[in-house]
Design an enzyme around this catalytic site. Structure first.
Site, PDB file in Angstrom:
ATOM      1  N   SER A   8       0.847  -1.194   0.000  1.00 24.19           N
ATOM      2  CA  SER A   8       0.000   0.000   0.000  1.00 24.19           C
ATOM      3  C   SER A   8       0.880   1.239   0.000  1.00 24.19           C
ATOM      4  CB  SER A   8      -0.901   0.012   1.243  1.00 24.19           C
ATOM      5  OG  SER A   8      -1.782   1.110   1.220  1.00 24.19           O
ATOM      6  N   CYS A   9       0.479   2.253  -0.792  1.00 29.90           N
ATOM      7  CA  CYS A   9       1.209   3.518  -0.843  1.00 29.90           C
ATOM      8  C   CYS A   9       0.219   4.665  -0.670  1.00 29.90           C
ATOM      9  CB  CYS A   9       1.970   3.661  -2.163  1.00 29.90           C
ATOM     10  SG  CYS A   9       0.923   3.810  -3.624  1.00 29.90           S
ATOM     11  N   PRO A  10       0.696   5.898  -0.413  1.00 31.50           N
ATOM     12  CA  PRO A  10      -0.219   7.005  -0.122  1.00 31.50           C
ATOM     13  C   PRO A  10      -1.266   7.255  -1.196  1.00 31.50           C
ATOM     14  CG  PRO A  10       1.998   7.618   0.529  1.00 31.50           C
ATOM     15  CD  PRO A  10       2.105   6.295  -0.178  1.00 31.50           C
ATOM     16  N   THR A  16       1.952   0.660  -5.027  1.00 29.99           N
ATOM     17  CA  THR A  16       1.182  -0.455  -4.477  1.00 29.99           C
ATOM     18  C   THR A  16       1.270  -1.681  -5.377  1.00 29.99           C
ATOM     19  OG1 THR A  16      -0.366   1.046  -3.384  1.00 29.99           O
ATOM     20  CG2 THR A  16      -1.128  -1.199  -3.797  1.00 29.99           C
TER      21      THR A  16
END
Length: 504
Positions: A8-10, A16
């Protein structure tokens, strides 16, 4: 072994899914099975209970809080940032192997309760540096703001484009003058102008949330739920005083720290249960209102006005220089803090009035998008014209980089940069700098904050824009090929010298 991973990324877009693919490849090469849950912008397909029951270890490669992390309680767990999932997936697999063999059972439970509604995703490392935490707070706000920017910007741009088709040169002006009450009272589905007005009004409504969402989720990242109300109020008040994007950014930090300070006050037990839902939001919202309206609102409005006027006055050589600088920033860390700073600067200038006036802010947005496309495109081209300079894995990554670059996903260049940073990063920076300078010099404009080649119809000055992207791609590919060829030549010379020494 059977492994589970969560990535998961921002923004939930590029890192992701790239980390997921890299971990799947590394696990196969190591002889393991792996199931990856991608908690991206499109939602997540959760790993099954059957997979959890047979898992030997878990890898959490995330830059935001992993949703429902309690599921992995008791399993050997490896935790890292999402970028390491892209740059060193084999290392993460080895750490998961070691954790599983050691039988280390770690508690990964968080405040998330089984069956409870998931909170908005954020992650701030308590042990991180001040700079790291500030970046994470800011990126939390930006990640939730981006969908509003994308929806609002594209709808407004489409509305103007349709208005010019339906109403001629003055259509873009006329569409802004159609009252929303007229659309509600008697919408005519056969009128192109009214469809244009519908798009315009929806886009303006989405843009109306930008600053409030930015401020609200910055405050949320700092103070959790008690920061949401004062944060959103700070963003709304920023619009009232005319402080715009800058006011929302500063107001979000002010609201977050006020809410955090109040929530940490020691109070009687009878009041403690009311603190998170009543007392803290009430006091923090009141304090934020005082600070925004009476202390920092007017100074920030003056700074915002100065920035807007300064950007509007740029032309010719000055805006070309800005284009080069923004291009270099976009390629420097390929989705990292410097890249996101340039992107936030561009999206912050996208307002309904800027789009209506076709201001210099739209040129800045065109610069940033074009410069973010060329690193993956240039590297993809390099893997085609000089295949022998790249490994088999890099050539496969090059195939994916065509689509990633065309879609304005700069992170497509990360696998190449991680493998050979000293040659790749300077090459892609030069290519992006050239692209940014050319887009600015040509005066291309863009109201859409994302989409890459797929939003080309929304670009003003399409020929110049496309020329800039092509030139930047060629420059990037040429520099990568030359630098890698020189490096390969030096390596061959060293190898020959070593063989002569052995013979002697």
């Amino acid at each position: 072994m059977f492994l589970i991973a969560v990535t998961s990324c921002p923004t939930g877009i590029a890192h992701t899914y790239m980390a997921a693919e890299a971990l799947e490849t590394a696990a196969r090469e190591a002889g393991h099975e792996i199931v990856v849950e991608t908690q991206g912008a499109g939602g997540a397909v959760r790993v099954s209970q059957a997979d959890l029951d047979r898992a030997d270890a878990v890898i959490l490669a995330a830059d935001v809080e992993v949703r429902d992390k309690h599921r992995f309680t008791g399993l050997p767990t490896v935790v890292s940032g999402v970028k390491r999932g892209i740059s060193d997936p084999a290392g993460l697999i080895r750490e998961a192997e070691a954790a599983a063999r050691a039988g280390v059972r770690t508690s990964t439970a968080t405040s998330t309760v089984p069956g409870a509604a998931a909170a908005p995703a954020t992650k701030v490392e308590a042990g991180g540096s001040v700079g790291s935490r500030v970046r994470q707070w800011l990126m939390t706000g930006v990640s939730y703001m981006i969908p509003f920017v994308a929806a609002g910007g594209i709808m407004i741009a489409l509305g103007f484009m349709l208005a010019r088709i339906a109403g001629g040169d003055q259509g873009a002006v006329e569409v802004t003058q159609i009252p929303i009450t007229d659309l509600i009272a008697g919408f005519d589905p056969t009128s192109g102008m009214e469809w244009a007005a519908l798009l315009f009004q929806g886009g303006v409504a989405a843009f109306g949330f930008l600053v409030a969402v930015l401020a609200g989720f910055i405050a949320y990242a700092i103070a959790d739920r008690p920061g949401l109300a004062p944060g959103f109020v700070a963003g709304a008040l920023s619009g009232v005083v005319g402080a715009g994007f800058l006011g929302g950014l500063v107001g979000g930090f002010v609201a977050g720290f006020l809410a955090l300070g109040i929530s940490r006050l020691r109070v009687p037990k009878a009041v403690a249960s009311l603190m998170p839902v009543v007392v803290t939001p009430l006091l923090a919202t009141f304090a934020t209102t005082v600070v925004m309206l009476l202390v920092i609102g007017r100074p920030l409005a003056s700074v915002q006005t100065g920035l807007t006027d300064g950007l509007g006055s740029l032309s010719g050589g000055s805006i070309a220089v800005l284009g080069v600088v923004l291009g270099l920033m976009m390629a420097f860390d390929m989705g990292g803090p410097v890249n996101k700073t340039a992107y936030v600067f561009a999206t912050g200038g996208l307002t309904a009035s800027a789009i209506a006036d076709s201001s210099a802010a739209l040129t800045v947005m065109a610069v940033v998008m074009a410069a973010g496309m060329t690193p993956p495109l240039g590297l993809a081209l390099a893997t085609v014209v000089r295949k022998h300079l790249f490994t088999e894995a890099e050539r496969e990554n090059g195939k994916a980089a065509w689509l990633l670059g065309a879609s304005f996903i700069t992170e497509g260049a990360i696998p190449f940069a991680a493998a050979d940073p000293l040659r790749v990063i300077p090459s892609i920076m030069v290519g992006s700098g050239v692209t940014g300078g050319l887009v600015a010099a040509f005066g291309s404009k863009l109201a859409a904050p994302h989409g890459g080649i797929w939003v080309t119809p929304l670009i003003s000055g399409i020929p110049g824009y496309l020329v800039a992207v092509v030139v930047g791609t060629l420059v990037t590919a040429a520099l990568v090929v030359v630098s890698k060829s020189l490096g390969r030549g030096r390596q061959a010379v060293r190898t020959a010298d070593e063989e002569l020494a052995l013979v002697a």
